[in-house]
Design an enzyme around this catalytic site. Sequence first.
Site, PDB file in Angstrom:
ATOM      1  N   GLY A   1       0.716   4.663  13.130  1.00 25.08           N
ATOM      2  CA  GLY A   1       1.443   3.248  13.650  1.00 25.08           C
ATOM      3  C   GLY A   1       0.531   2.768  14.658  1.00 25.08           C
ATOM      4  O   GLY A   1       0.326   1.602  14.896  1.00 25.08           O
TER       5      GLY A   1
ATOM      6  N   GLU B   1       7.675  16.230  16.061  1.00 22.13           N
ATOM      7  CA  GLU B   1       8.459  15.808  14.677  1.00 22.13           C
ATOM      8  C   GLU B   1       7.695  16.910  13.747  1.00 22.13           C
ATOM      9  O   GLU B   1       6.479  17.056  13.762  1.00 22.13           O
ATOM     10  CB  GLU B   1       8.218  14.572  14.264  1.00 22.13           C
ATOM     11  CG  GLU B   1       9.022  14.243  13.040  1.00 22.13           C
ATOM     12  CD  GLU B   1       8.802  12.827  12.243  1.00 22.13           C
ATOM     13  OE1 GLU B   1       7.635  12.433  12.323  1.00 22.13           O
ATOM     14  OE2 GLU B   1       9.807  12.295  11.798  1.00 22.13           O
TER      15      GLU B   1
ATOM     16  N   LYS C   1       0.807  -1.140  -0.259  1.00 21.64           N
ATOM     17  CA  LYS C   1      -0.003   0.045  -0.004  1.00 21.64           C
ATOM     18  C   LYS C   1       0.614   1.367  -0.121  1.00 21.64           C
ATOM     19  O   LYS C   1       1.460   1.672   1.133  1.00 21.64           O
ATOM     20  CB  LYS C   1      -0.846   0.004   1.412  1.00 21.64           C
ATOM     21  CG  LYS C   1      -1.343   1.195   1.653  1.00 21.64           C
ATOM     22  CD  LYS C   1      -2.251   2.125   0.804  1.00 21.64           C
ATOM     23  CE  LYS C   1      -2.639   3.360   1.410  1.00 21.64           C
ATOM     24  NZ  LYS C   1      -1.804   4.418   0.988  1.00 21.64           N
TER      25      LYS C   1
ATOM     26  N   GLU D   1       8.060   1.363  11.816  1.00 20.63           N
ATOM     27  CA  GLU D   1       9.195   2.454  11.907  1.00 20.63           C
ATOM     28  C   GLU D   1       8.609   3.726  11.633  1.00 20.63           C
ATOM     29  O   GLU D   1       7.829   4.099  10.712  1.00 20.63           O
ATOM     30  CB  GLU D   1       9.968   2.229  10.583  1.00 20.63           C
ATOM     31  CG  GLU D   1      11.001   1.071  10.558  1.00 20.63           C
ATOM     32  CD  GLU D   1      11.801   1.168  11.931  1.00 20.63           C
ATOM     33  OE1 GLU D   1      12.188   2.201  12.066  1.00 20.63           O
ATOM     34  OE2 GLU D   1      12.139  -0.004  12.523  1.00 20.63           O
TER      35      GLU D   1
ATOM     36  N   CYS E   1      13.269  10.570   7.921  1.00 19.60           N
ATOM     37  CA  CYS E   1      12.962  10.152   9.297  1.00 19.60           C
ATOM     38  C   CYS E   1      14.009  10.238  10.252  1.00 19.60           C
ATOM     39  O   CYS E   1      13.739  10.637  11.428  1.00 19.60           O
ATOM     40  CB  CYS E   1      12.570   8.506   9.150  1.00 19.60           C
ATOM     41  SG  CYS E   1      13.815   7.638   8.601  1.00 19.60           S
TER      42      CYS E   1
HETATM   43  P1  NAD Z   1       1.426   8.498   7.159  1.00 17.95           P
HETATM   44  O1  NAD Z   1       1.543   7.691   8.610  1.00 17.95           O
HETATM   45  O2  NAD Z   1       0.711   9.743   7.216  1.00 17.95           O
HETATM   46  O3  NAD Z   1       1.303   7.491   6.207  1.00 17.95           O
HETATM   47  C1  NAD Z   1       2.188   6.529   5.814  1.00 17.95           C
HETATM   48  C2  NAD Z   1       1.222   5.381   5.371  1.00 17.95           C
HETATM   49  O4  NAD Z   1       0.406   4.983   6.092  1.00 17.95           O
HETATM   50  C3  NAD Z   1       0.578   5.911   3.844  1.00 17.95           C
HETATM   51  O5  NAD Z   1       0.851   4.950   2.888  1.00 17.95           O
HETATM   52  C4  NAD Z   1      -0.751   6.262   4.356  1.00 17.95           C
HETATM   53  O6  NAD Z   1      -1.512   6.015   3.195  1.00 17.95           O
HETATM   54  C5  NAD Z   1      -0.863   5.238   5.125  1.00 17.95           C
HETATM   55  N1  NAD Z   1      -2.188   5.437   6.105  1.00 17.95           N
HETATM   56  C6  NAD Z   1      -2.475   6.577   6.580  1.00 17.95           C
HETATM   57  N2  NAD Z   1      -3.633   6.355   7.580  1.00 17.95           N
HETATM   58  C7  NAD Z   1      -3.701   5.103   7.586  1.00 17.95           C
HETATM   59  C8  NAD Z   1      -4.701   4.186   8.270  1.00 17.95           C
HETATM   60  N3  NAD Z   1      -5.491   4.753   8.940  1.00 17.95           N
HETATM   61  N4  NAD Z   1      -4.357   2.778   8.096  1.00 17.95           N
HETATM   62  C9  NAD Z   1      -3.693   2.297   7.371  1.00 17.95           C
HETATM   63  N5  NAD Z   1      -2.843   3.160   6.706  1.00 17.95           N
HETATM   64  C10 NAD Z   1      -2.782   4.446   6.881  1.00 17.95           C
HETATM   65  O7  NAD Z   1       3.181   8.910   7.198  1.00 17.95           O
HETATM   66  P2  NAD Z   1       3.733   9.898   6.118  1.00 17.95           P
HETATM   67  O8  NAD Z   1       3.475  11.211   6.339  1.00 17.95           O
HETATM   68  O9  NAD Z   1       3.546   9.290   4.733  1.00 17.95           O
HETATM   69  O10 NAD Z   1       5.222   9.677   6.321  1.00 17.95           O
HETATM   70  C11 NAD Z   1       6.001  10.383   7.259  1.00 17.95           C
HETATM   71  C12 NAD Z   1       6.164  10.042   8.545  1.00 17.95           C
HETATM   72  O11 NAD Z   1       6.986   8.843   8.420  1.00 17.95           O
HETATM   73  C13 NAD Z   1       7.053  10.727   9.564  1.00 17.95           C
HETATM   74  O12 NAD Z   1       6.540  10.580  10.896  1.00 17.95           O
HETATM   75  C14 NAD Z   1       8.487  10.005   9.421  1.00 17.95           C
HETATM   76  O13 NAD Z   1       9.345  10.105  10.180  1.00 17.95           O
HETATM   77  C15 NAD Z   1       8.109   8.856   9.221  1.00 17.95           C
HETATM   78  N6  NAD Z   1       9.295   7.728   8.586  1.00 17.95           N
HETATM   79  C16 NAD Z   1       9.990   7.061   9.191  1.00 17.95           C
HETATM   80  C17 NAD Z   1      10.886   6.303   8.822  1.00 17.95           C
HETATM   81  C18 NAD Z   1      11.657   5.349   9.286  1.00 17.95           C
HETATM   82  O14 NAD Z   1      12.318   4.581   8.881  1.00 17.95           O
HETATM   83  N7  NAD Z   1      11.778   5.215  10.689  1.00 17.95           N
HETATM   84  C19 NAD Z   1      11.407   6.289   7.527  1.00 17.95           C
HETATM   85  C20 NAD Z   1      10.460   7.225   6.681  1.00 17.95           C
HETATM   86  C21 NAD Z   1       9.656   8.174   7.331  1.00 17.95           C
END
Ligand code: NAD
Length: 494
Positions: free
Chosen positions: A246, A398, A188, A264, A299
């Site tokens: 998460g 963040e 996804k 993550e 991240c």
């Molecule tokens: P997000 O949580 O908004 O979205 C991530 C994914 O989750 C997307 O594919 C989104 O469609 C999906 N999603 C959103 N709501 C959902 C739900 N209710 N149920 C299931 N899936 C859902 O995050 P983002 O804005 O895309 O990414 C940024 C975040 O990711 C930041 O917090 C960043 O720090 C983190 N990040 C962490 C790492 C790591 O390795 N630790 C790496 C890159 C990014």
Amino acid sequence: MDQTQIDSLRAQPVPAFNHLIDGKHVPASDGRVMDIISPVDGQVLTTTAKGTKADMEAAIASARAAFEDGRWVGQPPAARKKVMLKWADLIDANALELAVLGVRDNGTEISMAIKAEPGSAAATIRYYAEALDKVYGEIAPTSSDVLGMIHKEPVGVVGAIIPWNFPLMIGAWKLGPALAMGNSVVLKPSETASLSLMRMADLALEAGLPPGVLNAVTGEGAVVGEALGLSMDVDVLVFTGSGGTGRRLMEYAARSNMKRVYLELGGKSPNIIFADAPNLDEAAKVAAGGIFRNAGQVCVAGSRLLVEASIHDEFVAAVAKAAEAMRVGDPLKMDTHIGAINSETQLKANLGFVETAKAEGGRVFTGGERILQETGGYYMAPTIVTGVTPDASLSQKEVFGPVLGVTPFATDQEAIQIANSTVYGLAGGVWTSNLSRAHRMIRGVRTGVVHVNTYGGPDVTVPLGGVGQSGNGADKSLHAIDKYVNLKTAWIKL
Ligand code: NAD
């Protein structure tokens, strides 16, 4: 890589994207699509299928069938390895096309994207391809009248939910070990960065991955992501993204089949500068790169600069100088250092953080505003805020944008105490010439990654993951394979 090739690729229209289910490109079951807005210029780039719950369920059913009939897991390891190596070669062969497509979709500067996206995705797939026939089971040290065997079996169906900042690299961190271990995967991608990942999934099939082993469904997280999380037929969920999502995934698992969930998440990583750093000018340049590349949408970005008080003013000035030398603008120009913010929503959120920082007593040393608005794209000046206290919002939350908060410290103990004063624990940096101090800081800072006299850059051989609310279950390295296998004990009376 040459600018003319990039310009010619960017001039090409982007076709509409459908789901990849059971080896076929299919539209949403209700025919709906979503506009994909390019952050480069704010224009509609193309559309993707706007997935429904039924689409996700079809993808999961396809992955389950593919796993159960053994069309992938049943192949000899050497055959699976061959397919994955070919996939890595195809990613390399299409690297520029993938990178340009990804940049038009998510705004990362091309100079970074070409290495961090197809470059590291191919390296990751190759690494796990090479590893797949080197994962052994174990014989337990039992008494002599029994044989205790520990088998490592694939888990079955893996659901992988990917964020927008590095879709290919992070996608490969999940797909590499999951497919290497013989699982089927339902992917996804993020709604704001799906295109290059969908294309990379196609290349897997082109390399010989049987249909149904990798399915990919586009659409809203709250719809298709939720359907994946709540499925009774998904065995493991792997996720990179925000803490809020998460948390939801853990709830979905609790409300459904108690699938394993590996997260993550975000970070608020401290980059700690001591006066005895080997080269303060170099440290300043790397600190600026460590927060401002990809417009801070990294991240592990070193978003908190902790500076020993005796060098605070000169060091902040050096970081600001380095930031001002970084060119913000068109992400598809090779000489751009900082590309676009992924979406207008994210840009507004970043600017909101700057306003809150000011209201809480911080001083904007440089940047702080939207720029290049005339392009229609979403750009922000690299921003440094000084006088940020450890309990301020800018220290605790963040941003995920090009905003650096600076906090002075006086002693090693105080640096550690400030570094550890958030709910996160993803990454950190320490700059010192004192070996003992470096080791004390490595032990003292509670994060999954600590950089010493550098920031960023570790390759696939080492784990990347956080502690605390930065997540559980690191990606990368051979350790990541454990997430994609079950241990089965066979206890045999002799
Ligand atoms: P997000 O949580 O908004 O979205 C991530 C994914 O989750 C997307 O594919 C989104 O469609 C999906 N999603 C959103 N709501 C959902 C739900 N209710 N149920 C299931 N899936 C859902 O995050 P983002 O804005 O895309 O990414 C940024 C975040 O990711 C930041 O917090 C960043 O720090 C983190 N990040 C962490 C790492 C790591 O390795 N630790 C790496 C890159 C990014």
